[in-house]
Design an enzyme around this catalytic site. Sequence first.
Site, PDB file in Angstrom:
ATOM      1  N   HIS A 232       0.841  -1.204   0.000  1.00 39.55           N
ATOM      2  CA  HIS A 232       0.000   0.000   0.000  1.00 39.55           C
ATOM      3  C   HIS A 232       0.872   1.249   0.000  1.00 39.55           C
ATOM      4  O   HIS A 232       0.447   2.301  -0.489  1.00 39.55           O
ATOM      5  CB  HIS A 232      -0.904   0.029   1.244  1.00 39.55           C
ATOM      6  CG  HIS A 232      -2.015  -0.977   1.207  1.00 39.55           C
ATOM      7  ND1 HIS A 232      -1.847  -2.260   1.637  1.00 39.55           N
ATOM      8  CD2 HIS A 232      -3.296  -0.874   0.789  1.00 39.55           C
ATOM      9  CE1 HIS A 232      -2.989  -2.923   1.492  1.00 39.55           C
ATOM     10  NE2 HIS A 232      -3.874  -2.104   0.971  1.00 39.55           N
ATOM     11  N   ASP A 304      -4.328  -6.513  -7.654  1.00 35.57           N
ATOM     12  CA  ASP A 304      -4.616  -5.751  -6.452  1.00 35.57           C
ATOM     13  C   ASP A 304      -4.771  -4.292  -6.879  1.00 35.57           C
ATOM     14  O   ASP A 304      -4.444  -3.921  -8.025  1.00 35.57           O
ATOM     15  CB  ASP A 304      -3.478  -5.921  -5.439  1.00 35.57           C
ATOM     16  CG  ASP A 304      -3.936  -5.709  -3.993  1.00 35.57           C
ATOM     17  OD1 ASP A 304      -5.025  -5.145  -3.783  1.00 35.57           O
ATOM     18  OD2 ASP A 304      -3.192  -6.110  -3.076  1.00 35.57           O
TER      19      ASP A 304
END
Length: 375
Positions: A232, A304
Site C-alpha cells: 500500500h 490488487d
Amino acid sequence: MKKILMLLIVLSTALSASADLRTESPESILHSMTLREKVGQLFVILPDHLDPALSLDKINDTRAEGVKSLSPSMIETLRDYPAGGFIFLAKNMASPSQLVKYTSDLKSASGIYPVMAVDEEGGRVARIANKNVFNVRKYPSTEAIAKSGKVRQASSYIASYIKRYGFNLDFAPVADINTNPENIVIGSRAFGSDPHYVSKMVSEYLDGLHSQGIAGSIKHFPGHGDTKGDTHEDYVAVYKTWDELLRAEIIPFRDNLKKADTVMSAHITMKNVTHDNLPASLSREIITGKLRNELGYDGVIITDAINMGAISKNYASSEAAILAIEAGNDIVLMPWDYKEAFDGVVNAVKNGRISENRINESVLRILKLKAEMLK
C-alpha cells in the site's frame, strides 16, 4: 424534482442499450461490443471515479468522505467511460437502505451487468461489518475464524449479508500464509502459517461464499505472507526462489485454482523468480508464465488495487494498466486515474501495442464470470 427527472431519463437511456447475460451468450455480447465497451470491462473502479467534481487525491483517499449516491453527472461519466464493475469502501457506505439503493442504481446504469465487489474478509478488513450502522456480526480475525473450526459457516454468513446489499464478489479469502512474524500487512488476515492447513481453510471459505451465490477471489498471488513491507505504501521485494514458493506460498493457490472464481495478483517484486524486476501484478513472467501456463489457471485474474503506493508511486496510471493487461491480468482494480488508464489502454490497442484479440480474451473471461454470477 428536476434532478430526479434527469436521473430517471439517463437511467432509462442506459437501460435501453444494455446487454442481458441472462438471455444472450457471452460470445454474442462480445461480438457486438465497441472497443471502448470492451476496454471498460477490464476495469473495476471506485464509484467516486465517476464524479467529475472530485480531485484524484480525494478519490483515492480512503479516509476522505466518499460518494454515497449516483448522480446524473456520474451516469454521464459512466456512459463515456463504461466500467466493468465497482468496488465499495467504507467511505461509500452510510446505511443499509443507502447501500442497497446505491448498488442497485449502479447496476441499472451499467450497460452490462457489473462486478459489484467489496473487501469483506472478516476481521480488520471488513468494510460492512466494521461499520456499526450495519449491525452484522464482527469476527476478530480470519485466523480466529479458522481456529473456531467454522470457516464455511462464517463465510456463508458474510456472503449472505453482502449479497443482501447488492454485491456479487468478495475479495476474499486470503490465501497467503503467515510465515514472517514481522509482516505488517497480512498477519492474522491469514488463516495460519502451515500451507496445507491454509489451503484447506481457503477451500472451506470459498464453499461458504458459493453456498450463497457469491464469487470469491483468492489473494495475493504468488503470496504476500513472507514480506515485511506494505505494498500500500511502496515497493516490496520477496527473495524466495520459485521452487521455495512452490513448497510453501503457492500451495493454497495451486490447490484451489479450480474452485476459485478469480485470483488477485500482488504488487510484490519477486527478485529471484523474474528477470523483468516488475511487481508480480505487472509481470508477464508471473501472471502468464507461472499462473496461466505452469499452474494452468484459465479463470479471471484481477490485480490488487493499482492506486497502491507500490504501483502509483512508480508508474503512471496508463502505463500500469497497460503493463497489467500485457502481463495477463483480465481486470485492473482501482487505478489512481481511471480516465487516464482507460484512454491509455484504448490508445495501446489503436497503436498496436496490445492486440484487440488480447482484449477479447479477457472480456470473454469476464463475461463468462458475470453470466455465472447471474445464475
